[in-house]
Design a protein around this motif. Structure first.
Motif, mmCIF file in Angstrom:
data_model
loop_
_atom_site.group_PDB
_atom_site.id
_atom_site.type_symbol
_atom_site.label_atom_id
_atom_site.label_comp_id
_atom_site.label_asym_id
_atom_site.label_seq_id
_atom_site.Cartn_x
_atom_site.Cartn_y
_atom_site.Cartn_z
ATOM 1 N N MET A 1 39.398 45.370 -27.755
ATOM 2 C CA MET A 1 38.431 44.744 -28.656
ATOM 3 C C MET A 1 37.810 45.840 -29.524
ATOM 4 O O MET A 1 37.361 46.859 -29.017
ATOM 5 C CB MET A 1 37.363 44.017 -27.824
ATOM 6 N N SER A 2 37.786 45.603 -30.816
ATOM 7 C CA SER A 2 37.206 46.582 -31.738
ATOM 8 C C SER A 2 35.683 46.605 -31.592
ATOM 9 O O SER A 2 35.092 45.697 -31.007
ATOM 10 C CB SER A 2 37.581 46.241 -33.179
ATOM 11 N N GLU A 3 35.075 47.638 -32.150
ATOM 12 C CA GLU A 3 33.607 47.733 -32.106
ATOM 13 C C GLU A 3 32.966 46.543 -32.797
ATOM 14 O O GLU A 3 31.971 46.003 -32.312
ATOM 15 C CB GLU A 3 33.136 49.033 -32.774
ATOM 16 N N GLU A 4 33.532 46.132 -33.929
ATOM 17 C CA GLU A 4 32.979 44.992 -34.655
ATOM 18 C C GLU A 4 33.098 43.707 -33.833
ATOM 19 O O GLU A 4 32.151 42.933 -33.756
ATOM 20 C CB GLU A 4 33.674 44.808 -36.000
ATOM 21 N N GLU A 5 34.245 43.493 -33.201
ATOM 22 C CA GLU A 5 34.430 42.304 -32.366
ATOM 23 C C GLU A 5 33.464 42.310 -31.182
ATOM 24 O O GLU A 5 32.917 41.277 -30.817
ATOM 25 C CB GLU A 5 35.874 42.226 -31.865
ATOM 26 N N GLU A 6 33.259 43.482 -30.614
ATOM 27 C CA GLU A 6 32.321 43.613 -29.493
ATOM 28 C C GLU A 6 30.892 43.296 -29.931
ATOM 29 O O GLU A 6 30.156 42.602 -29.233
ATOM 30 C CB GLU A 6 32.407 45.022 -28.902
ATOM 31 N N LEU A 7 30.503 43.788 -31.107
ATOM 32 C CA LEU A 7 29.170 43.505 -31.642
ATOM 33 C C LEU A 7 28.995 42.004 -31.889
ATOM 34 O O LEU A 7 27.978 41.422 -31.519
ATOM 35 C CB LEU A 7 28.928 44.292 -32.927
ATOM 36 N N VAL A 8 29.987 41.378 -32.497
ATOM 37 C CA VAL A 8 29.909 39.937 -32.768
ATOM 38 C C VAL A 8 29.841 39.159 -31.455
ATOM 39 O O VAL A 8 29.087 38.189 -31.340
ATOM 40 C CB VAL A 8 31.092 39.476 -33.649
ATOM 41 N N SER A 9 30.581 39.597 -30.451
ATOM 42 C CA SER A 9 30.537 38.943 -29.138
ATOM 43 C C SER A 9 29.144 39.047 -28.513
ATOM 44 O O SER A 9 28.636 38.075 -27.935
ATOM 45 C CB SER A 9 31.586 39.574 -28.219
ATOM 46 N N LYS A 10 28.513 40.206 -28.644
ATOM 47 C CA LYS A 10 27.152 40.387 -28.117
ATOM 48 C C LYS A 10 26.155 39.514 -28.883
ATOM 49 O O LYS A 10 25.260 38.927 -28.283
ATOM 50 C CB LYS A 10 26.739 41.858 -28.187
ATOM 51 N N LEU A 11 26.335 39.430 -30.200
ATOM 52 C CA LEU A 11 25.458 38.556 -30.993
ATOM 53 C C LEU A 11 25.655 37.090 -30.614
ATOM 54 O O LEU A 11 24.694 36.319 -30.581
ATOM 55 C CB LEU A 11 25.709 38.775 -32.483
ATOM 56 N N PHE A 12 26.891 36.715 -30.302
ATOM 57 C CA PHE A 12 27.163 35.349 -29.873
ATOM 58 C C PHE A 12 26.453 35.068 -28.547
ATOM 59 O O PHE A 12 25.873 33.989 -28.366
ATOM 60 C CB PHE A 12 28.672 35.120 -29.743
ATOM 61 N N ASP A 13 26.466 36.023 -27.621
ATOM 62 C CA ASP A 13 25.721 35.863 -26.364
ATOM 63 C C ASP A 13 24.232 35.681 -26.642
ATOM 64 O O ASP A 13 23.557 34.891 -25.977
ATOM 65 C CB ASP A 13 25.934 37.065 -25.443
ATOM 66 N N GLU A 14 23.704 36.422 -27.629
ATOM 67 C CA GLU A 14 22.297 36.261 -28.001
ATOM 68 C C GLU A 14 22.041 34.858 -28.553
ATOM 69 O O GLU A 14 21.011 34.250 -28.275
ATOM 70 C CB GLU A 14 21.869 37.324 -29.012
ATOM 71 N N GLU B 1 29.929 33.014 -40.000
ATOM 72 C CA GLU B 1 31.273 33.223 -40.536
ATOM 73 C C GLU B 1 32.091 34.128 -39.613
ATOM 74 O O GLU B 1 33.290 33.911 -39.424
ATOM 75 C CB GLU B 1 31.206 33.796 -41.955
ATOM 76 N N GLN B 2 31.436 35.114 -39.029
ATOM 77 C CA GLN B 2 32.137 35.999 -38.092
ATOM 78 C C GLN B 2 32.485 35.253 -36.804
ATOM 79 O O GLN B 2 33.551 35.472 -36.239
ATOM 80 C CB GLN B 2 31.285 37.232 -37.796
ATOM 81 N N TYR B 3 31.585 34.381 -36.337
ATOM 82 C CA TYR B 3 31.887 33.577 -35.148
ATOM 83 C C TYR B 3 33.125 32.717 -35.395
ATOM 84 O O TYR B 3 33.982 32.588 -34.521
ATOM 85 C CB TYR B 3 30.716 32.675 -34.769
ATOM 86 N N LEU B 4 33.201 32.129 -36.591
ATOM 87 C CA LEU B 4 34.362 31.310 -36.958
ATOM 88 C C LEU B 4 35.629 32.156 -37.007
ATOM 89 O O LEU B 4 36.651 31.794 -36.410
ATOM 90 C CB LEU B 4 34.143 30.668 -38.331
ATOM 91 N N SER B 5 35.575 33.271 -37.710
ATOM 92 C CA SER B 5 36.780 34.083 -37.899
ATOM 93 C C SER B 5 37.288 34.681 -36.591
ATOM 94 O O SER B 5 38.485 34.919 -36.448
ATOM 95 C CB SER B 5 36.538 35.184 -38.940
ATOM 96 N N GLN B 6 36.398 34.913 -35.635
ATOM 97 C CA GLN B 6 36.821 35.466 -34.343
ATOM 98 C C GLN B 6 37.112 34.375 -33.314
ATOM 99 O O GLN B 6 37.405 34.675 -32.157
ATOM 100 C CB GLN B 6 35.775 36.442 -33.817
ATOM 101 N N GLY B 7 37.015 33.119 -33.720
ATOM 102 C CA GLY B 7 37.358 32.022 -32.816
ATOM 103 C C GLY B 7 36.314 31.728 -31.748
ATOM 104 O O GLY B 7 36.604 31.053 -30.762
#
Length: 157
Positions: free
Chosen positions: A1-14, A55-61
């Protein structure tokens, strides 16, 4: 998982944490926020974790179009109550009837996202001063983590 994907995943948890808080009864919401304007803070937390990232949540599924639509409904409810003419909503987390709708929408979002079995474990830190018989908040913070409800075995009764 890239740094950006990891950040988006953490934001999704938030986002999930904030949906959980939005689904709680008013007393728990007020406790979680601490001092200040609970309604405003709840909406801002949601906005920061959803609107700016959707938009990032959508693009990362992490969400699909149907879930996006449901989350947008909650965002629209907050947006429609912007402005001075809706102060009763923002100040009435305990009393305004539209907060029932907010809580139900948040629960619906959690269910649509498959997160209905999640809660949050919260650790509070705060500091207060007392002068002239009045309480003054110096600092309040709530650190939370997502926790999944443990499955209860089906035991014939």
């Amino acid at each position: 998982m890239s740094e950006e994907e990891e950040l988006v995943s953490k934001l999704f948890d938030e986002l999930i944490k904030h949906l959980i808080v939005l689904s709680l009864p008013a007393d728990y919401q007020k406790e979680y926020i601490g001092g200040g304007h609970t309604g405003d803070e709840l909406a801002l937390d949601f906005e920061n974790c959803y609107v700016l990232q959707k938009e990032q949540y959508l693009s990362q599924g992490l969400i699909n179009q149907e879930q996006l639509s449901l989350l947008d409904t909650l965002d629209d409810l907050f947006y429609e109550r912007s402005g001075q003419e809706h102060l009763d909503f923002w100040e009435g987390v305990k009393t305004h009837s539209d907060w029932i709708q907010v809580r139900e929408l948040a629960k619906g979002c959690l269910t649509a996202l498959g997160k209905q079995d999640y809660g949050i474990n919260v650790r509070y830190e705060y500091e207060k001063n007392y002068f002239d018989g009045e309480e003054q908040w110096v600092m309040h913070s709530a650190k939370s983590e997502l926790v999944k409800r443990k499955a209860t075995p089906n035991v014939p009764g």
